[in-house]
Design a protein around this motif. Structure first.
Motif, PDB file in Angstrom:
ATOM      1  N   ILE A 115      28.142  -2.330   7.332  1.00  0.00           N
ATOM      2  CA  ILE A 115      27.966  -2.860   8.673  1.00  0.00           C
ATOM      3  C   ILE A 115      28.920  -4.033   8.861  1.00  0.00           C
ATOM      4  CG2 ILE A 115      25.534  -2.169   8.699  1.00  0.00           C
ATOM      5  CD1 ILE A 115      24.783  -5.129   8.464  1.00  0.00           C
ATOM      6  N   PHE A 116      29.227  -4.329  10.108  1.00  0.00           N
ATOM      7  CA  PHE A 116      30.154  -5.410  10.435  1.00  0.00           C
ATOM      8  C   PHE A 116      29.365  -6.553  11.065  1.00  0.00           C
ATOM      9  CE2 PHE A 116      32.542  -1.470  10.436  1.00  0.00           C
ATOM     10  CZ  PHE A 116      33.618  -1.788   9.629  1.00  0.00           C
ATOM     11  N   LYS A 117      29.525  -7.742  10.470  1.00  0.00           N
ATOM     12  CA  LYS A 117      28.814  -8.910  10.963  1.00  0.00           C
ATOM     13  C   LYS A 117      29.768  -9.852  11.709  1.00  0.00           C
ATOM     14  CE  LYS A 117      24.784  -9.030   8.027  1.00  0.00           C
ATOM     15  NZ  LYS A 117      23.847  -9.962   7.377  1.00  0.00           N
ATOM     16  N   PRO A 118      29.304 -10.447  12.821  1.00  0.00           N
ATOM     17  CA  PRO A 118      27.941 -10.468  13.320  1.00  0.00           C
ATOM     18  C   PRO A 118      27.464  -9.080  13.778  1.00  0.00           C
ATOM     19  CG  PRO A 118      29.438 -11.411  14.954  1.00  0.00           C
ATOM     20  CD  PRO A 118      30.239 -11.191  13.715  1.00  0.00           C
ATOM     21  N   ALA A 119      26.251  -8.724  13.382  1.00  0.00           N
ATOM     22  CA  ALA A 119      25.719  -7.401  13.670  1.00  0.00           C
ATOM     23  C   ALA A 119      24.407  -7.505  14.421  1.00  0.00           C
ATOM     24  CB  ALA A 119      25.494  -6.629  12.364  1.00  0.00           C
ATOM     25  N   TYR A 120      24.193  -6.560  15.317  1.00  0.00           N
ATOM     26  CA  TYR A 120      22.916  -6.463  16.013  1.00  0.00           C
ATOM     27  C   TYR A 120      21.802  -6.415  14.966  1.00  0.00           C
ATOM     28  CZ  TYR A 120      19.325  -4.821  19.270  1.00  0.00           C
ATOM     29  OH  TYR A 120      18.183  -4.693  20.015  1.00  0.00           O
ATOM     30  N   ASP A 121      20.697  -7.085  15.242  1.00  0.00           N
ATOM     31  CA  ASP A 121      19.757  -7.389  14.167  1.00  0.00           C
ATOM     32  C   ASP A 121      18.849  -6.240  13.731  1.00  0.00           C
ATOM     33  OD1 ASP A 121      18.131  -7.372  16.391  1.00  0.00           O
ATOM     34  OD2 ASP A 121      17.137  -9.272  15.965  1.00  0.00           O
ATOM     35  N   CYS A 122      18.929  -5.083  14.353  1.00  0.00           N
ATOM     36  CA  CYS A 122      18.062  -3.978  13.907  1.00  0.00           C
ATOM     37  C   CYS A 122      18.676  -3.180  12.765  1.00  0.00           C
ATOM     38  CB  CYS A 122      17.727  -3.049  15.073  1.00  0.00           C
ATOM     39  SG  CYS A 122      18.996  -1.819  15.463  1.00  0.00           S
ATOM     40  N   TYR A 123      19.990  -3.296  12.548  1.00  0.00           N
ATOM     41  CA  TYR A 123      20.635  -2.443  11.545  1.00  0.00           C
ATOM     42  C   TYR A 123      20.123  -2.710  10.130  1.00  0.00           C
ATOM     43  CZ  TYR A 123      24.294  -2.004  15.234  1.00  0.00           C
ATOM     44  OH  TYR A 123      24.975  -1.795  16.405  1.00  0.00           O
ATOM     45  N   GLU A 124      20.234  -3.958   9.721  1.00  0.00           N
ATOM     46  CA  GLU A 124      19.998  -4.300   8.317  1.00  0.00           C
ATOM     47  C   GLU A 124      18.569  -4.038   7.855  1.00  0.00           C
ATOM     48  OE1 GLU A 124      21.152  -7.911   5.229  1.00  0.00           O
ATOM     49  OE2 GLU A 124      21.865  -7.929   7.297  1.00  0.00           O
ATOM     50  N   PRO A 125      17.541  -4.475   8.602  1.00  0.00           N
ATOM     51  CA  PRO A 125      16.184  -4.196   8.132  1.00  0.00           C
ATOM     52  C   PRO A 125      15.855  -2.709   8.094  1.00  0.00           C
ATOM     53  CG  PRO A 125      16.151  -5.282  10.271  1.00  0.00           C
ATOM     54  CD  PRO A 125      17.534  -5.369   9.769  1.00  0.00           C
ATOM     55  N   SER A 126      16.404  -1.944   9.016  1.00  0.00           N
ATOM     56  CA  SER A 126      16.162  -0.497   9.021  1.00  0.00           C
ATOM     57  C   SER A 126      16.739   0.144   7.759  1.00  0.00           C
ATOM     58  CB  SER A 126      16.791   0.151  10.264  1.00  0.00           C
ATOM     59  OG  SER A 126      16.270  -0.415  11.450  1.00  0.00           O
ATOM     60  N   ILE A 127      17.923  -0.283   7.364  1.00  0.00           N
ATOM     61  CA  ILE A 127      18.551   0.230   6.143  1.00  0.00           C
ATOM     62  C   ILE A 127      17.697  -0.105   4.920  1.00  0.00           C
ATOM     63  CG2 ILE A 127      20.570   0.009   4.622  1.00  0.00           C
ATOM     64  CD1 ILE A 127      22.139  -0.711   7.295  1.00  0.00           C
ATOM     65  N   LYS A 128      17.243  -1.356   4.852  1.00  0.00           N
ATOM     66  CA  LYS A 128      16.478  -1.810   3.697  1.00  0.00           C
ATOM     67  C   LYS A 128      15.116  -1.110   3.599  1.00  0.00           C
ATOM     68  CE  LYS A 128      18.669  -6.347   3.261  1.00  0.00           C
ATOM     69  NZ  LYS A 128      18.484  -7.820   3.359  1.00  0.00           N
ATOM     70  N   LEU A 129      14.520  -0.787   4.730  1.00  0.00           N
ATOM     71  CA  LEU A 129      13.223  -0.117   4.725  1.00  0.00           C
ATOM     72  C   LEU A 129      13.262   1.200   3.950  1.00  0.00           C
ATOM     73  CD1 LEU A 129      11.684  -0.515   8.304  1.00  0.00           C
ATOM     74  CD2 LEU A 129      10.604  -1.123   6.146  1.00  0.00           C
ATOM     75  N   PHE A 130      14.423   1.854   3.975  1.00  0.00           N
ATOM     76  CA  PHE A 130      14.531   3.165   3.342  1.00  0.00           C
ATOM     77  C   PHE A 130      15.306   3.119   2.027  1.00  0.00           C
ATOM     78  CE2 PHE A 130      13.647   3.769   7.800  1.00  0.00           C
ATOM     79  CZ  PHE A 130      12.543   4.603   7.721  1.00  0.00           C
ATOM     80  N   GLY A 131      15.404   1.909   1.467  1.00  0.00           N
ATOM     81  CA  GLY A 131      15.988   1.760   0.146  1.00  0.00           C
ATOM     82  C   GLY A 131      17.496   1.711   0.127  1.00  0.00           C
ATOM     83  N   GLY A 132      18.110   1.662   1.293  1.00  0.00           N
ATOM     84  CA  GLY A 132      19.563   1.585   1.358  1.00  0.00           C
ATOM     85  C   GLY A 132      20.076   0.206   0.973  1.00  0.00           C
ATOM     86  N   ILE A 133      21.342   0.147   0.629  1.00  0.00           N
ATOM     87  CA  ILE A 133      21.998  -1.111   0.251  1.00  0.00           C
ATOM     88  C   ILE A 133      23.001  -1.476   1.332  1.00  0.00           C
ATOM     89  CG2 ILE A 133      23.466  -2.254  -1.445  1.00  0.00           C
ATOM     90  CD1 ILE A 133      22.305  -0.289  -3.533  1.00  0.00           C
ATOM     91  N   VAL A 134      22.814  -2.628   1.944  1.00  0.00           N
ATOM     92  CA  VAL A 134      23.713  -3.091   3.000  1.00  0.00           C
ATOM     93  C   VAL A 134      24.981  -3.653   2.383  1.00  0.00           C
ATOM     94  CG1 VAL A 134      23.990  -4.685   4.932  1.00  0.00           C
ATOM     95  CG2 VAL A 134      21.762  -3.614   4.506  1.00  0.00           C
ATOM     96  N   LYS A 135      26.126  -3.165   2.838  1.00  0.00           N
ATOM     97  CA  LYS A 135      27.429  -3.683   2.417  1.00  0.00           C
ATOM     98  C   LYS A 135      28.083  -4.347   3.632  1.00  0.00           C
ATOM     99  CE  LYS A 135      28.716  -2.904  -1.242  1.00  0.00           C
ATOM    100  NZ  LYS A 135      28.451  -3.584  -2.540  1.00  0.00           N
ATOM    101  N   PRO A 136      27.840  -5.657   3.810  1.00  0.00           N
ATOM    102  CA  PRO A 136      28.317  -6.328   5.017  1.00  0.00           C
ATOM    103  C   PRO A 136      29.796  -6.706   4.944  1.00  0.00           C
ATOM    104  CG  PRO A 136      27.142  -7.877   3.644  1.00  0.00           C
ATOM    105  CD  PRO A 136      27.068  -6.543   2.944  1.00  0.00           C
TER     106      PRO A 136
END
Length: 380
Positions: A115-136
Motif C-alpha cells: 500500500i502507498f502511504k498516506p493511505a485511506y485508513d480502511c486498507y491496513e486493518p482489513s489486511i491484518k484481519l485476514f493475516g496479511g502482511i502490510v508492506k507500506p
C-alpha cells in the motif's frame, strides 16, 4: 469475559475524533469528506419513485441489472472498454465494503500487500484481519509521487496484492499514464492482483485524464476497479458503490459478498440506474468541483499556508510549516477548539506517523461555508 483483540492497536478513527471535536466546539467541519449541500432533487425523486413503484425487496445479489448495464455503458463511454454487466460488475454497500470484501476474499495468512502511504485508513486493518502482511511505501510531500524502483524492490514472491488509489485521498494527487504503465510492467507475468480504488474518478482537475486500471489491458486482467456513487452524486450517507473485475476474479468475490451483504438497497439502485441515463450527471463533475477548488484557493491565497493545488478529489492539502512547528495532530485539534475550524492531520495516514506539517481540508462545501472557513484560515 476475556478475549484477544484481532486489532489491538486500532482505536477510534481520526474522522470520528475530529468531527466529534467540531461538533463539541461548534467549528466549521472541513475534516470529514462529505458535501454539506444536498443531492440533485431529480435523483432523490427517482429513488422515491422506485420505492413507490415497488422496488422494496431484495435486489439480485450482484445488483439491479439495469444499474449494472448503466455502469457498463459508462465504462464504454469514458474508457472505451467495459465489463460484462451479468458477470463482471457487483453493486456494493459503498466502496469500503467492496474493498473489505476483496481483501477478505483473496488475502490469506502471510500474504504481502503493498500500500502507498498516506493511505485511506480502511486498507491496513482489513489486511491484518485476514493475516496479511502490510508492506507500506511512503509517498513524500508535497508531490506524493510513487518511486517505482522502490516498488520493484518491495515486490517479493509473497506479494499477493497492490492497492492503488487515484485520484488519491488524502493528498489530492493523481497517477499518470506513465505511473499506470509502470505498474502494469511490474505486475505483468506475475500472480499479483491490483485493487484500484477509483472512488474520485470524476473529480479531477486542470484537464487531467483519469487513468483507470481498466485502460491498460494486462492491468485490467488482474484488477478490481472500485467506485462510489456516494462520492460522485453528493450522498455519502447512502453507502452505494460498486466494483468491476474479470469474471474469474468476480466469481470469487461474489462467494464472499453473498454471505456478507448479499444485496444492497434496491430502490436506490433503481433510482441511480435511471439517473445514469443522462451522462452529464457525472461528466459535469470536474468543472463543478474545480470551481469550488479554485474559489477556495483564491480566498486563502494570502494566508500563511503553503498551497499545492489539488489535482483531484474534493480535498486540499495545506502546509502549515511557516506557521508553527507543532505536531499536526495537536495543531489540528487546536484549530478546531480555538479557531473553530476542523481539518484532518495527515500524519495519521503516514508510515510511523510521519509529520510533514500538512492538514487536509474538504472543499465539498457551500460557498457560504468556504467563505467562512477562508476568513478563519486567513487569520491564522
Amino acid at each position: 469475559m476475556r478475549h484477544i483483540s484481532k486489532l489491538p492497536h486500532v482505536g477510534t478513527t481520526i474522522f470520528s475524533v475530529m468531527s466529534t471535536l467540531a461538533n463539541e466546539y461548534d467549528a466549521i467541519n472541513l475534516s470529514q469528506g462529505f458535501p454539506n449541500f444536498k443531492s440533485d432533487q431529480k435523483l432523490i425523486d427517482l429513488v422515491s419513485k422506485a420505492m413507490n413503484s415497488g422496488y422494496n425487496q431484495y435486489a439480485p445479489m450482484s445488483g439491479n441489472l439495469q444499474l449494472r448495464q448503466a455502469i457498463a455503458k459508462k465504462f464504454e463511454r469514458l474508457y472505451q472498454t467495459s465489463y460484462h454487466p451479468e458477470t463482471e460488475i457487483t453493486v456494493t454497500a459503498g466502496a469500503t465494503q467492496a474493498i473489505f470484501t476483496i481483501i477478505s476474499t483473496f488475502i490469506k495468512q502471510d500474504d504481502e500487500v503493498i500500500i502507498f502511504k498516506p493511505a485511506y485508513d480502511c486498507y491496513e486493518p482489513s489486511i491484518k484481519l485476514f493475516g496479511g502482511i502490510v508492506k507500506p511505501i511512503q509517498l513524500n510531500a508535497p508531490n506524493y509521487q510513487v518511486d517505482w524502483d522502490l516498488v520493484k524492490k518491495t515486490i517479493s514472491s509473497k506479494t499477493k496484492l497492490i492497492i492503488i488509489n487515484t485520484p488519491h485521498n488524502p493528498s489530492g494527487t493523481v497517477l499518470s499514464e506513465t505511473d499506470m504503465l509502470k505498474l502494469q510492467e511490474l505486475t505483468q507475468h506475475t500472480d499479483i492482483m491490483v485493487l484500484s480504488d477509483e472512488v474520485y474518478e470524476h473529480i479531477i482537475f486542470d484537464g487531467l485524464k483519469h487513468q483507470s486500471a481498466c485502460l491498460f489491458p494486462d492491468l485490467k486482467s488482474r484488477s478490481f476497479v472500485v467506485a462510489s456513487f456516494g462520492k460522485t452524486f453528493h450522498n455519502t450517507g447512502w453507502k452505494m458503490g460498486y466494483c468491476c473485475a474479470p469474471k474469474e476474479l468476480m466469481d470469487e468475490f461474489k462467494k464472499v459478498h453473498q454471505f456478507n451483504v448479499f444485496a444492497v438497497n434496491h430502490p436506490m439502485q433503481k433510482g441511480l440506474a435511471d439517473y445514469l441515463e443522462e451522462p452529464s450527471h457525472y461528466l459535469d463533475l470536474p468543472n463543478f468541483y474545480q470551481e469550488k477548488r479554485d474559489y477556495f484557493l483564491s480566498l486563502i491565497k494570502d494566508s500563511r499556508f503553503k498551497i499545492n493545488p489539488s489535482q483531484g478529489t474534493y480535498f486540499q492539502v495545506l502546509d502549515f510549516s511557516e506557521i508553527t512547528d507543532e505536531h499536526d495532530v495537536n495543531f489540528a485539534k487546536k484549530l478546531t477548539i480555538e479557531n473553530k475550524i476542523a481539518s484532518i492531520p495527515m500524519s495519521v495516514f503516514n508510515e510511523a506517523g510521519k509529520d510533514d506539517k500538512v492538514l487536509r481540508f474538504c472543499f465539498a462545501k457551500t460557498t457560504e461555508t468556504l467563505v467562512q472557513a477562508a476568513r478563519i484560515l486567513n487569520n491564522i
